[in-house]
Design an enzyme around this catalytic site. Structure first.
Site, PDB file in Angstrom:
ATOM      1  CG  ASN A 208      -0.205  -0.072   2.496  1.00  0.00           C
ATOM      2  OD1 ASN A 208       0.491   0.859   2.871  1.00  0.00           O
ATOM      3  ND2 ASN A 208      -0.316  -1.196   3.200  1.00  0.00           N
ATOM      4  CG  ASP A 279      -6.703  -5.474   6.812  1.00  0.00           C
ATOM      5  OD1 ASP A 279      -6.043  -5.365   7.859  1.00  0.00           O
ATOM      6  OD2 ASP A 279      -7.484  -4.586   6.400  1.00  0.00           O
ATOM      7  CE  LYS A 289       8.471 -12.074 -14.470  1.00  0.00           C
ATOM      8  NZ  LYS A 289       8.614 -12.146 -15.919  1.00  0.00           N
ATOM      9  CG  PHE A 323      -2.710   5.688  13.534  1.00  0.00           C
ATOM     10  CD1 PHE A 323      -1.844   5.435  14.588  1.00  0.00           C
ATOM     11  CD2 PHE A 323      -2.659   6.934  12.916  1.00  0.00           C
ATOM     12  CE1 PHE A 323      -0.944   6.392  15.021  1.00  0.00           C
ATOM     13  CE2 PHE A 323      -1.760   7.907  13.344  1.00  0.00           C
ATOM     14  CZ  PHE A 323      -0.902   7.628  14.395  1.00  0.00           C
ATOM     15  CE  LYS A 337     -11.011   0.044  11.694  1.00  0.00           C
ATOM     16  NZ  LYS A 337     -10.454   0.827  10.591  1.00  0.00           N
ATOM     17  CE  LYS A 341      -8.317  -3.344  14.857  1.00  0.00           C
ATOM     18  NZ  LYS A 341      -7.309  -3.239  13.792  1.00  0.00           N
TER      19      LYS A 341
END
Ligand code: CTP
Length: 396
Positions: A208, A279, A289, A323, A337, A341
């Protein structure tokens, strides 16, 4: 603030005439002050005044034959606890941002390894110039604290930004720094930062856009305040200066970040998970490859372990901060969250805010705990880091 050693760097702006007052304020509190001034600064303020008030000679030249040593700039840098440059002209801002050392002030600055303050002062058009703004951002990202003045009338007659902060405000910023400076001594933090990289085959991966900037800013803030930090970082281009209180652990995958976090959490008082952890990860990594085939490709993904959740569930007396990056129902999702959490508080980033997010040096966050929800204005990531750490200090 008593008994500190303070270097005052004076560059060539009209506001230099106010610096004797700053030196006086500092020495009145029994701090020791030495002044480094540029030749241009001494057109605006007398060397004798600065020398009399600081009770030390004013350093202006690197290579005077009668100096005791030609490496005096190194010993000056080592001598001081903080360095405050006021007024900071566009010139010294540009030089320091780009590592230029061609006079006493810029050279001592480059050799200085502790806390630096800049009080910019210049004409509004110069202040707004993109080059100056970029240089200021660079300095801030390296931990320099900017002490900015209110908008107002400038010596050139224009009205706007660029006025030097009042000397009392400069004094207070330094004072505040010393009162906060050591408040994390004896505390150990775990910070996760950056993206993770999940290999599909030997050359392709899923990742990301996380830059790691927020996590690195947190680590810098902790180090500056005397704390220890284990910075567990995914692959990023962001860098951090070496420090004996820093344990930089470089990882790639979510699994590696999980393992390192569990290990380091055992030694920590608090954890801040700012990493953008994948995730999901490919169930099987193809060795070598993968060859292209004339048909669609399905890669089966399996969930990764939730590092933050695991830390929250096992936190005991420790502080755990997460976060949340959300694009809709932001506060409600972040609150979910926070409780699922088991966190002390959560830092909400909204994808809808301008100037906030992965690639920016600024961030706009909301700090949410079970009793409060405080939306902060757009700030640099270094300032956001300070707010987050302040909240942790209150909890510790
Ligand atoms: N996090 C983590 N380990 C994971 C996934 C996320 O430690 N495997 C942490 C992140 O570092 C962040 C927080 O969890 O502090 C929230 O991440 P986010 O992606 O916003 O939430 P998720 O729990 O992954 O949920 P969703 O993606 O559905 O919003």
């Amino acid at each position: 603030m008593i008994g500190k050693r303070i270097l005052v760097g004076v560059s060539g702006g009209i506001a230099a005439y106010k610096i004797p007052m700053l030196v006086r304020l500092l020495t009145k509190e029994r701090n020791e002050v030495k002044v480094v001034a540029t030749d241009n600064a001494l057109n605006f303020v007398s060397e004798l005044t600065l020398q009399t008030l600081s009770k030390h000679k004013v350093y202006t030249d690197m290579f005077l034959p009668y100096e005791e040593s030609t490496t005096e700039h190194i010993s000056l840098s080592e001598w001081a606890d903080v360095f405050v440059v006021a007024p900071a002209t566009a010139n010294i801002i540009g030089k320091y941002a780009n590592g230029v050392a061609n006079d006493a002030l810029s050279t001592v600055l480059l050799a200085f390894e502790k806390k630096v303050f800049f009080a910019p002062a210049m004409n509004t058009a110069m202040y707004n110039n993109q080059a100056v703004q970029n240089n200021l951002k660079t300095l801030q990202s390296r931990g320099v604290e900017l002490i900015e003045g209110e908008e107002g009338e400038l010596a050139c007659g224009s009205v706007g930004k660029g006025r030097m902060a009042e000397v009392e405000q400069i004094f207070e910023s330094i004072d505040k720094y010393f009162s906060q400076a050591e408040d994390l001594r004896g505390k150990t933090f775990l910070v996760t930062a950056g993206p993770t990289v999940e290999q599909i085959d030997s050359v392709r991966y899923i990742s990301n856009n996380s830059s790691g900037k927020m996590g690195y800013a947190l680590a810098r803030e902790i180090l500056q305040r005397g704390g220890k930090v284990s910075l567990i970082s995914g692959p990023v281009s962001e860098t951090i200066e070496d420090n004996s209180n820093l344990n930089l652990v470089k990882v790639k995958s979510a699994e590696q970040m999980y393992e390192a976090s569990m290990r380091e959490f055992a030694k920590s008082d608090a954890a801040i998970c700012s990493a953008a952890v994948a995730d999901y990860t490919p169930k099987q990594v193809f060795s070598g490859k993968m060859k292209k085939k004339d048909q669609s490709l399905t890669i089966e993904l399996e969930p990764t372990k939730d590092i933050l959740k695991t830390l929250g569930q096992n936190k005991g007396e420790k502080i755990v901060v997460g976060f949340a990056l959300e694009s809709n129902d932001e506060v409600a999702n972040a609150k979910k969250k926070l409780s699922s959490k088991n966190l002390d508080f959560i830092v909400l980033n909204s994808l809808n805010d301008k100037g906030a997010g992965f690639e920016y040096t600024t961030n706009k966050v909301t700090l949410i705990d079970k009793d409060s929800c405080v939306a902060l204005p757009l700030k640099t990531k270094q300032e956001v880091a300070k707010d987050i750490i302040n909240k942790i200090v209150a909890l510790l």
